[in-house]
Write a protein that holds these residues in place. Structure first.
Motif, PDB file in Angstrom:
ATOM      1  N   CYS A  69       0.811  -1.219   0.000  1.00 26.04           N
ATOM      2  CA  CYS A  69       0.000   0.000   0.000  1.00 26.04           C
ATOM      3  C   CYS A  69       0.842   1.267   0.000  1.00 26.04           C
ATOM      4  O   CYS A  69       0.332   2.338  -0.329  1.00 26.04           O
ATOM      5  N   PHE A  70       2.137   1.188   0.352  1.00 26.64           N
ATOM      6  CA  PHE A  70       3.033   2.342   0.248  1.00 26.64           C
ATOM      7  C   PHE A  70       3.499   2.513  -1.195  1.00 26.64           C
ATOM      8  O   PHE A  70       3.503   3.602  -1.734  1.00 26.64           O
ATOM      9  N   LYS A  71       3.894   1.417  -1.817  1.00 25.75           N
ATOM     10  CA  LYS A  71       4.460   1.485  -3.166  1.00 25.75           C
ATOM     11  C   LYS A  71       3.393   1.488  -4.259  1.00 25.75           C
ATOM     12  O   LYS A  71       3.696   1.781  -5.405  1.00 25.75           O
ATOM     13  N   GLY A  72       2.165   1.104  -3.917  1.00 27.74           N
ATOM     14  CA  GLY A  72       1.094   1.064  -4.910  1.00 27.74           C
ATOM     15  C   GLY A  72       1.176  -0.127  -5.834  1.00 27.74           C
ATOM     16  O   GLY A  72       0.687  -0.082  -6.959  1.00 27.74           O
ATOM     17  N   THR A  73       1.783  -1.230  -5.342  1.00 31.39           N
ATOM     18  CA  THR A  73       1.975  -2.403  -6.203  1.00 31.39           C
ATOM     19  C   THR A  73       1.105  -3.571  -5.762  1.00 31.39           C
ATOM     20  O   THR A  73       0.663  -3.657  -4.621  1.00 31.39           O
ATOM     21  N   LEU A  74       0.893  -4.478  -6.706  1.00 27.10           N
ATOM     22  CA  LEU A  74       0.138  -5.697  -6.476  1.00 27.10           C
ATOM     23  C   LEU A  74       0.950  -6.853  -7.042  1.00 27.10           C
ATOM     24  O   LEU A  74       1.466  -6.763  -8.159  1.00 27.10           O
ATOM     25  N   ALA A  75       1.099  -7.933  -6.259  1.00 26.26           N
ATOM     26  CA  ALA A  75       1.873  -9.092  -6.701  1.00 26.26           C
ATOM     27  C   ALA A  75       1.021 -10.351  -6.565  1.00 26.26           C
ATOM     28  O   ALA A  75       0.401 -10.570  -5.526  1.00 26.26           O
ATOM     29  N   LEU A  76       0.989 -11.149  -7.602  1.00 24.83           N
ATOM     30  CA  LEU A  76       0.284 -12.423  -7.585  1.00 24.83           C
ATOM     31  C   LEU A  76       1.156 -13.448  -6.877  1.00 24.83           C
ATOM     32  O   LEU A  76       2.334 -13.590  -7.193  1.00 24.83           O
ATOM     33  N   ARG A  77       0.618 -14.150  -5.884  1.00 22.56           N
ATOM     34  CA  ARG A  77       1.378 -15.130  -5.113  1.00 22.56           C
ATOM     35  C   ARG A  77       0.923 -16.565  -5.356  1.00 22.56           C
ATOM     36  O   ARG A  77       1.644 -17.503  -5.065  1.00 22.56           O
ATOM     37  N   PRO A 106       5.899  -7.755  -8.506  1.00 22.35           N
ATOM     38  CA  PRO A 106       4.923  -6.701  -8.217  1.00 22.35           C
ATOM     39  C   PRO A 106       4.784  -5.742  -9.396  1.00 22.35           C
ATOM     40  O   PRO A 106       5.753  -5.422 -10.071  1.00 22.35           O
ATOM     41  N   ILE A 107       3.536  -5.321  -9.638  1.00 18.34           N
ATOM     42  CA  ILE A 107       3.261  -4.345 -10.695  1.00 18.34           C
ATOM     43  C   ILE A 107       2.447  -3.195 -10.109  1.00 18.34           C
ATOM     44  O   ILE A 107       1.780  -3.356  -9.088  1.00 18.34           O
ATOM     45  N   VAL A 108       2.512  -2.067 -10.757  1.00 17.02           N
ATOM     46  CA  VAL A 108       1.618  -0.961 -10.430  1.00 17.02           C
ATOM     47  C   VAL A 108       0.416  -1.130 -11.357  1.00 17.02           C
ATOM     48  O   VAL A 108       0.556  -1.039 -12.581  1.00 17.02           O
ATOM     49  N   PRO A 109      -0.758  -1.440 -10.786  1.00 18.41           N
ATOM     50  CA  PRO A 109      -1.920  -1.688 -11.648  1.00 18.41           C
ATOM     51  C   PRO A 109      -2.302  -0.456 -12.470  1.00 18.41           C
ATOM     52  O   PRO A 109      -2.271   0.671 -11.967  1.00 18.41           O
ATOM     53  N   ALA A 110      -2.629  -0.689 -13.725  1.00 13.99           N
ATOM     54  CA  ALA A 110      -3.070   0.407 -14.597  1.00 13.99           C
ATOM     55  C   ALA A 110      -4.426   0.919 -14.119  1.00 13.99           C
ATOM     56  O   ALA A 110      -5.248   0.155 -13.605  1.00 13.99           O
ATOM     57  N   LYS A 111      -4.641   2.209 -14.300  1.00 10.50           N
ATOM     58  CA  LYS A 111      -5.890   2.849 -13.884  1.00 10.50           C
ATOM     59  C   LYS A 111      -7.087   2.203 -14.585  1.00 10.50           C
ATOM     60  O   LYS A 111      -6.990   1.796 -15.744  1.00 10.50           O
TER      61      LYS A 111
END
Length: 135
Positions: free
Chosen positions: A83-91, A115-120
């Motif tokens: 939530c700090f970096k704005g990334t999402l990673a599939l585990r 981890p990726i930054v999800p597109a808007k």
């Protein structure tokens, strides 16, 4: 410095200790999005494990995407949102039957787990937003 490190470790341990009983509960699915094809995406609020200490705000959780088109498979995913970096990673990723029971685990490539930054305005952005909205 030593006291600050102990403080960080203590906060992290307390965060995990308070989150552990939540993870043992039955899944509590909340619909958060629909795909363009009509599949419904749910977030398991009972699966959340939150890390909240100095410099780290992360949430690990499950989602399930229920296929609404006959013949298409439903998927259960495990994610980690930073939530700090704005990334999402599939585990993790599993195919599930109509009852939500895993049929088969889907192997992931290393790149799939990065981890990726999800597109808007994407489902990934909706998932990240929901996961981090309570921080």
């Amino acid at each position: 410095m030593h006291n600050k490190l102990i403080q960080i470790i203590t906060v992290a341990a307390l965060s995990l200790a308070t989150a552990a009983p939540v993870q043992a509960q039955q899944p509590q699915w909340v619909e958060i999005a629909q795909t363009g094809g009509g599949d419904r995406v749910f977030f398991d609020t009972a699966s959340q494990v939150r890390l909240f200490d100095a410099g780290v705000k992360q949430n690990t959780f499950r989602t399930v995407t229920l296929a609404t088109v006959p013949g298409r498979r439903s998927l259960r995913s495990r994610y980690q949102a930073d939530c700090f970096k704005g990334t999402l990673a599939l585990r993790g990723l599993e195919l599930v039957n109509a009852q939500g029971t895993p049929i088969r685990e889907v192997p992931l490539e290393r790149a799939d787990k990065d981890p990726i930054v999800p597109a808007k305005d994407t489902i990934a952005a909706d998932i990240w937003q929901y996961a981090c909205s309570q921080f």
